[in-house]
Motif scaffolding. Structure first.
Motif, mmCIF file in Angstrom:
data_model
loop_
_atom_site.group_PDB
_atom_site.id
_atom_site.type_symbol
_atom_site.label_atom_id
_atom_site.label_comp_id
_atom_site.label_asym_id
_atom_site.label_seq_id
_atom_site.Cartn_x
_atom_site.Cartn_y
_atom_site.Cartn_z
ATOM 1 N N ALA A 8 -5.985 -6.709 -7.022
ATOM 2 C CA ALA A 8 -5.421 -6.200 -8.269
ATOM 3 C C ALA A 8 -6.277 -5.064 -8.811
ATOM 4 N N SER A 9 -7.590 -5.171 -8.709
ATOM 5 C CA SER A 9 -8.466 -4.110 -9.202
ATOM 6 C C SER A 9 -8.257 -2.814 -8.443
ATOM 7 N N VAL A 10 -8.090 -2.911 -7.138
ATOM 8 C CA VAL A 10 -7.853 -1.715 -6.328
ATOM 9 C C VAL A 10 -6.497 -1.115 -6.667
ATOM 10 N N LEU A 11 -5.479 -1.956 -6.798
ATOM 11 C CA LEU A 11 -4.156 -1.457 -7.160
ATOM 12 C C LEU A 11 -4.188 -0.804 -8.538
ATOM 13 N N LEU A 12 -4.900 -1.411 -9.457
ATOM 14 C CA LEU A 12 -5.025 -0.873 -10.806
ATOM 15 C C LEU A 12 -5.674 0.500 -10.769
ATOM 16 N N ALA A 13 -6.726 0.641 -9.995
ATOM 17 C CA ALA A 13 -7.409 1.927 -9.876
ATOM 18 C C ALA A 13 -6.472 2.982 -9.287
ATOM 19 N N GLU A 14 -5.647 2.582 -8.318
ATOM 20 C CA GLU A 14 -4.689 3.523 -7.728
ATOM 21 C C GLU A 14 -3.651 3.962 -8.752
ATOM 22 N N LEU A 15 -3.154 3.035 -9.542
ATOM 23 C CA LEU A 15 -2.087 3.352 -10.491
ATOM 24 C C LEU A 15 -2.549 4.252 -11.623
ATOM 25 N N VAL A 16 -3.785 4.095 -12.064
ATOM 26 C CA VAL A 16 -4.242 4.924 -13.174
ATOM 27 C C VAL A 16 -4.795 6.248 -12.684
ATOM 28 N N GLY A 17 -4.856 6.422 -11.369
ATOM 29 C CA GLY A 17 -5.378 7.659 -10.797
ATOM 30 C C GLY A 17 -4.634 8.888 -11.293
ATOM 31 N N PHE A 18 -5.321 10.002 -11.238
ATOM 32 C CA PHE A 18 -4.767 11.251 -11.741
ATOM 33 C C PHE A 18 -4.136 12.088 -10.632
ATOM 34 N N ASP A 19 -3.983 11.507 -9.438
ATOM 35 C CA ASP A 19 -3.466 12.275 -8.314
ATOM 36 C C ASP A 19 -1.943 12.300 -8.242
ATOM 37 N N SER A 20 -1.273 11.651 -9.183
ATOM 38 C CA SER A 20 0.184 11.618 -9.168
ATOM 39 C C SER A 20 0.720 11.588 -10.598
ATOM 40 N N ASP A 21 1.847 12.238 -10.791
ATOM 41 C CA ASP A 21 2.538 12.181 -12.078
ATOM 42 C C ASP A 21 3.736 11.250 -12.015
ATOM 43 N N GLU A 22 3.948 10.640 -10.847
ATOM 44 C CA GLU A 22 5.100 9.768 -10.664
ATOM 45 C C GLU A 22 5.013 8.586 -11.628
ATOM 46 N N PRO A 23 6.088 8.289 -12.353
ATOM 47 C CA PRO A 23 6.065 7.151 -13.275
ATOM 48 C C PRO A 23 5.952 5.834 -12.515
ATOM 49 N N LEU A 24 5.514 4.819 -13.214
ATOM 50 C CA LEU A 24 5.293 3.509 -12.616
ATOM 51 C C LEU A 24 6.460 2.579 -12.903
ATOM 52 N N GLN A 25 6.644 1.629 -12.012
ATOM 53 C CA GLN A 25 7.669 0.604 -12.184
ATOM 54 C C GLN A 25 7.013 -0.683 -12.658
ATOM 55 N N VAL A 26 7.796 -1.547 -13.247
ATOM 56 C CA VAL A 26 7.302 -2.828 -13.759
ATOM 57 C C VAL A 26 6.595 -3.611 -12.658
ATOM 58 N N LYS A 27 7.169 -3.654 -11.459
ATOM 59 C CA LYS A 27 6.569 -4.436 -10.372
ATOM 60 C C LYS A 27 5.194 -3.910 -9.986
ATOM 61 N N GLN A 28 4.997 -2.597 -10.062
ATOM 62 C CA GLN A 28 3.696 -2.014 -9.731
ATOM 63 C C GLN A 28 2.645 -2.429 -10.762
ATOM 64 N N ILE A 29 3.006 -2.375 -12.019
ATOM 65 C CA ILE A 29 2.067 -2.746 -13.074
ATOM 66 C C ILE A 29 1.757 -4.238 -12.998
ATOM 67 N N ALA A 30 2.771 -5.058 -12.751
ATOM 68 C CA ALA A 30 2.553 -6.503 -12.627
ATOM 69 C C ALA A 30 1.580 -6.817 -11.493
ATOM 70 N N ALA A 31 1.779 -6.190 -10.346
ATOM 71 C CA ALA A 31 0.890 -6.427 -9.201
ATOM 72 C C ALA A 31 -0.537 -5.976 -9.509
ATOM 73 N N ALA A 32 -0.667 -4.821 -10.152
ATOM 74 C CA ALA A 32 -1.992 -4.287 -10.448
ATOM 75 C C ALA A 32 -2.739 -5.138 -11.464
ATOM 76 N N LEU A 33 -2.020 -5.707 -12.417
ATOM 77 C CA LEU A 33 -2.659 -6.537 -13.432
ATOM 78 C C LEU A 33 -2.789 -7.996 -12.996
ATOM 79 N N GLY A 34 -2.187 -8.320 -11.853
ATOM 80 C CA GLY A 34 -2.253 -9.694 -11.363
ATOM 81 C C GLY A 34 -1.447 -10.640 -12.233
#
Length: 99
Positions: A9-35
């Motif tokens: 979850a920590s690695v996924l979280l770091a990927e999602l908050v990264g500045f390398d993409s402007d693509e919006p996030l989906q609920v499932k991505q945030i849920a997985a990243a936050l565990g």
């Protein structure tokens, strides 16, 4: 998922908050990243604590809004790979089916 879900979850979280993409996030991505579950993310969205917009029936969250949410809720993010974690290995990708 790795046996240590917190590390993944920590690695996924770091990927999602990264500045390398402007693509919006989906609920499932945030849920997985936050565990957590998609329903928990939906509660945060519906309460107004997590700004979002809709595309059809889908919910999208801007990365900048997610970063602000993490900061406001004091959720730490470790940027960079975590040694020994499957998610930190080249070619690893989270499960992306479902919503």
């Amino acid at each position: 998922m790795n046996t240590n879900g917190v590390v993944v979850a920590s690695v996924l979280l770091a990927e999602l908050v990264g500045f390398d993409s402007d693509e919006p996030l989906q609920v499932k991505q945030i849920a997985a990243a936050l565990g957590t579950t998609k329903w928990t993310v939906h509660r945060e969205v519906n309460s107004g604590r997590l700004p979002h917009y809709r595309i059809g029936s889908g919910i999208r969250i801007e990365r900048s809004a997610f970063r602000a949410y993490l900061k406001d809720h004091n959720i730490p993010v470790r940027l960079g790979p975590v040694a020994g974690c499957q998610a930190a290995q080249p070619g690893w990708a989270p499960d992306t089916d479902g919503s």
